[in-house]
Design a protein around this motif. Structure first.
Motif, PDB file in Angstrom:
ATOM      1  N   ILE A 108       0.853  -1.181   0.000  1.00 18.80           N
ATOM      2  CA  ILE A 108       0.000   0.000   0.000  1.00 18.80           C
ATOM      3  C   ILE A 108       0.895   1.239   0.000  1.00 18.80           C
ATOM      4  O   ILE A 108       1.745   1.395   0.878  1.00 18.80           O
ATOM      5  N   PRO A 109       0.737   2.135  -0.973  1.00 16.62           N
ATOM      6  CA  PRO A 109       1.567   3.345  -1.016  1.00 16.62           C
ATOM      7  C   PRO A 109       1.411   4.188   0.246  1.00 16.62           C
ATOM      8  O   PRO A 109       0.301   4.340   0.773  1.00 16.62           O
ATOM      9  N   ASN A 110       2.524   4.717   0.739  1.00 13.08           N
ATOM     10  CA  ASN A 110       2.546   5.630   1.894  1.00 13.08           C
ATOM     11  C   ASN A 110       2.016   5.011   3.183  1.00 13.08           C
ATOM     12  O   ASN A 110       1.599   5.734   4.098  1.00 13.08           O
ATOM     13  N   ALA A 111       2.015   3.680   3.264  1.00 13.14           N
ATOM     14  CA  ALA A 111       1.562   3.031   4.489  1.00 13.14           C
ATOM     15  C   ALA A 111       2.633   3.148   5.566  1.00 13.14           C
ATOM     16  O   ALA A 111       3.789   3.486   5.304  1.00 13.14           O
ATOM     17  N   HIS A 112       2.259   2.857   6.799  1.00 10.51           N
ATOM     18  CA  HIS A 112       3.206   2.828   7.911  1.00 10.51           C
ATOM     19  C   HIS A 112       4.314   1.819   7.591  1.00 10.51           C
ATOM     20  O   HIS A 112       4.055   0.779   6.981  1.00 10.51           O
ATOM     21  N   PRO A 113       5.568   2.094   7.982  1.00 14.66           N
ATOM     22  CA  PRO A 113       6.683   1.190   7.652  1.00 14.66           C
ATOM     23  C   PRO A 113       6.486  -0.249   8.130  1.00 14.66           C
ATOM     24  O   PRO A 113       7.043  -1.183   7.526  1.00 14.66           O
ATOM     25  N   SER A 114       5.716  -0.465   9.185  1.00  9.80           N
ATOM     26  CA  SER A 114       5.510  -1.825   9.697  1.00  9.80           C
ATOM     27  C   SER A 114       4.416  -2.580   8.945  1.00  9.80           C
ATOM     28  O   SER A 114       4.238  -3.782   9.156  1.00  9.80           O
ATOM     29  N   VAL A 115       3.685  -1.872   8.079  1.00  6.95           N
ATOM     30  CA  VAL A 115       2.621  -2.514   7.303  1.00  6.95           C
ATOM     31  C   VAL A 115       3.196  -3.048   5.997  1.00  6.95           C
ATOM     32  O   VAL A 115       3.704  -2.289   5.172  1.00  6.95           O
ATOM     33  N   GLU A 116       3.117  -4.385   5.819  1.00  5.84           N
ATOM     34  CA  GLU A 116       3.635  -5.000   4.587  1.00  5.84           C
ATOM     35  C   GLU A 116       2.699  -4.771   3.417  1.00  5.84           C
ATOM     36  O   GLU A 116       3.130  -4.656   2.274  1.00  5.84           O
ATOM     37  N   ILE A 149       0.811  -6.938   9.086  1.00  2.99           N
ATOM     38  CA  ILE A 149       1.819  -6.199   9.843  1.00  2.99           C
ATOM     39  C   ILE A 149       3.032  -7.089  10.070  1.00  2.99           C
ATOM     40  O   ILE A 149       2.905  -8.234  10.521  1.00  2.99           O
ATOM     41  N   SER A 150       4.196  -6.581   9.751  1.00  2.00           N
ATOM     42  CA  SER A 150       5.446  -7.313   9.969  1.00  2.00           C
ATOM     43  C   SER A 150       5.912  -7.107  11.405  1.00  2.00           C
ATOM     44  O   SER A 150       6.311  -6.012  11.783  1.00  2.00           O
ATOM     45  N   LEU A 151       5.860  -8.173  12.213  1.00  4.48           N
ATOM     46  CA  LEU A 151       6.357  -8.051  13.582  1.00  4.48           C
ATOM     47  C   LEU A 151       7.869  -7.867  13.607  1.00  4.48           C
ATOM     48  O   LEU A 151       8.408  -7.271  14.547  1.00  4.48           O
ATOM     49  N   ARG A 152       8.548  -8.354  12.590  1.00  5.42           N
ATOM     50  CA  ARG A 152       9.996  -8.113  12.512  1.00  5.42           C
ATOM     51  C   ARG A 152      10.275  -6.613  12.431  1.00  5.42           C
ATOM     52  O   ARG A 152      11.138  -6.088  13.136  1.00  5.42           O
ATOM     53  N   CYS A 167       8.274  -4.194  13.365  1.00  2.89           N
ATOM     54  CA  CYS A 167       7.839  -3.570  14.625  1.00  2.89           C
ATOM     55  C   CYS A 167       8.916  -3.648  15.689  1.00  2.89           C
ATOM     56  O   CYS A 167       9.065  -2.735  16.510  1.00  2.89           O
ATOM     57  N   LEU A 168       9.672  -4.752  15.689  1.00  7.49           N
ATOM     58  CA  LEU A 168      10.678  -4.979  16.721  1.00  7.49           C
ATOM     59  C   LEU A 168      12.091  -4.633  16.260  1.00  7.49           C
ATOM     60  O   LEU A 168      13.068  -4.953  16.935  1.00  7.49           O
ATOM     61  N   GLY A 169      12.194  -3.989  15.097  1.00  9.72           N
ATOM     62  CA  GLY A 169      13.498  -3.529  14.629  1.00  9.72           C
ATOM     63  C   GLY A 169      14.390  -4.610  14.044  1.00  9.72           C
ATOM     64  O   GLY A 169      15.612  -4.461  14.001  1.00  9.72           O
ATOM     65  N   LYS A 220      -1.011  -2.250  21.722  1.00 12.39           N
ATOM     66  CA  LYS A 220      -0.065  -1.128  21.644  1.00 12.39           C
ATOM     67  C   LYS A 220       0.563  -1.061  20.250  1.00 12.39           C
ATOM     68  O   LYS A 220       0.717   0.034  19.682  1.00 12.39           O
ATOM     69  N   ILE A 221       0.906  -2.211  19.699  1.00 11.59           N
ATOM     70  CA  ILE A 221       1.495  -2.255  18.353  1.00 11.59           C
ATOM     71  C   ILE A 221       0.522  -1.646  17.337  1.00 11.59           C
ATOM     72  O   ILE A 221       0.908  -0.818  16.501  1.00 11.59           O
ATOM     73  N   ILE A 222      -0.754  -2.031  17.434  1.00  9.73           N
ATOM     74  CA  ILE A 222      -1.758  -1.510  16.499  1.00  9.73           C
ATOM     75  C   ILE A 222      -1.985  -0.019  16.698  1.00  9.73           C
ATOM     76  O   ILE A 222      -2.048   0.756  15.735  1.00  9.73           O
ATOM     77  N   SER A 223      -2.086   0.416  17.961  1.00 10.64           N
ATOM     78  CA  SER A 223      -2.376   1.837  18.200  1.00 10.64           C
ATOM     79  C   SER A 223      -1.191   2.716  17.807  1.00 10.64           C
ATOM     80  O   SER A 223      -1.377   3.873  17.416  1.00 10.64           O
ATOM     81  N   ASP A 224       0.040   2.191  17.884  1.00  8.83           N
ATOM     82  CA  ASP A 224       1.206   2.945  17.416  1.00  8.83           C
ATOM     83  C   ASP A 224       1.149   3.149  15.901  1.00  8.83           C
ATOM     84  O   ASP A 224       1.559   4.192  15.387  1.00  8.83           O
ATOM     85  N   ILE A 225       0.655   2.128  15.201  1.00 15.57           N
ATOM     86  CA  ILE A 225       0.554   2.204  13.740  1.00 15.57           C
ATOM     87  C   ILE A 225      -0.648   3.049  13.323  1.00 15.57           C
ATOM     88  O   ILE A 225      -0.573   3.860  12.394  1.00 15.57           O
ATOM     89  N   SER A 226      -1.763   2.870  14.042  1.00 19.40           N
ATOM     90  CA  SER A 226      -3.007   3.563  13.695  1.00 19.40           C
ATOM     91  C   SER A 226      -3.645   4.114  14.964  1.00 19.40           C
ATOM     92  O   SER A 226      -4.497   3.463  15.569  1.00 19.40           O
ATOM     93  N   PRO A 227      -3.235   5.305  15.404  1.00 18.43           N
ATOM     94  CA  PRO A 227      -3.708   5.850  16.692  1.00 18.43           C
ATOM     95  C   PRO A 227      -5.226   5.960  16.813  1.00 18.43           C
ATOM     96  O   PRO A 227      -5.753   5.893  17.918  1.00 18.43           O
TER      97      PRO A 227
END
Length: 302
Positions: A45-53, A66-69, A71-73, A144-151
């Protein structure tokens, strides 16, 4: 993998699915899981959050992956692994993991709450750590992971703006919530809506210990007019707390509201069987205040 293992109500147990990312072991409450699928190609998806594949559509239902990898760096491994399909807070999300190791039945009393050196309030994504077969498994905070990506999926204090200025502080409310961030958001919302007499606890055990103390003093129904509890908490979960309250002759009239990301049809039936007076998902903060108003008014008029 079968994930609908039957648990009795109010036993303070949960099923944890253990999975891996690299050499590290992580866990998720099975109650959040709908199914596990083999990796499938996703559409970016263009311009999506970096953790969204991206997105994919199994059985005509579009899911965000969502890539958990990420999310965890950790470095991505494209084209490998599994998707854990989850449902919580009325959201269906696929989490990309490396491998799944199995399901373990554990007690909430075995889960260790990370201290502030591990979990900084606004950044930590762990709700607990448990030792399984000699290794440490970190239970991740998927909300928390979801709310960080999509508040916008989280709690909004603005939902109770219209209630500001009311005077209801004579009603003491007990809260059991292990997430410092969510606890603060809940208390901020309640104070904004006029409830300022709040007794805040980090888990069900802490709340229960206070209730027992108040009962011995003969003041439990004076000091607690309503209990708001999460389900997932170390030491004692919200279902166990609800069961103990509703089986106690001196406490059973106190309204119990289960306020959790896990409230779905199955969990709602469990909560009803335990005697919960209301059950709401975490984004429904406005409805939470309405439920408190109604239940406290009913209790006071009985």
């Amino acid at each position: 993998m079968e994930t609908n293992i039957l648990l009795e109500n109010g036993t303070n147990e949960l099923e944890v699915l253990e999975f891996t990312l690299g050499d590290n072991h992580y866990g998720i409450n099975v109650a959040k899981i709908k199914e596990i699928l083999s990796y499938q190609p996703v559409t970016p998806i263009p311009n999506a959050h970096p953790s969204v594949e991206g997105i994919f559509m199994p059985r005509d239902v579009m899911l965000t992956v969502i890539s958990l990898r990420r999310c965890l760096g950790l470095e991505d491994e494209q084209g490998k692994g599994l998707f854990i399909i989850t449902n919580f807070n009325k959201l269906n999300i696929a989490f990309h993991v490396d491998a799944v190791n199995g399901i373990h039945r554990v007690s909430w009393s075995e889960i260790i709450k990370p201290d502030s050196t591990v979990n900084v309030q606004d950044r930590g994504v762990s709700t607990g750590v448990i030792k399984i077969d000699g290794k440490l498994v970190v239970i991740l905070d998927f909300e928390k992971i979801i709310s960080d990506i999509s508040p916008e999926t989280g709690l909004k204090v603005s939902d109770v703006d219209h209630l500001e200025g009311r005077a209801r502080n004579e009603s003491p409310i007990m809260i059991a919530e292990d997430s410092p961030l969510l606890s603060k958001l809940i208390t901020d919302c309640l104070r904004k809506s006029g409830y300022t007499n709040l007794n805040v606890n980090m888990n069900g055990q802490e709340a229960w210990d206070k209730l027992v103390k108040f009962k011995k003093e003969g003041t439990v129904t004076d000091k607690v007019h309503c209990i708001i509890t999460d389900i997932e908490m170390p030491l004692m979960d919200g279902h166990r707390l609800t069961k103990l309250v509703k089986e106690d002759d001196d406490m059973k009239k106190i309204p119990v509201i289960i306020f959790s990301s896990l409230v779905n049809d199955d969990m709602r039936r469990k909560g009803e069987a335990l005697g919960a007076d209301a059950q709401l998902t975490k984004p429904e903060i406005g409805k939470l205040v309405e439920a408190i108003d109604s239940l406290i008014d009913k209790m006071n008029n009985d």
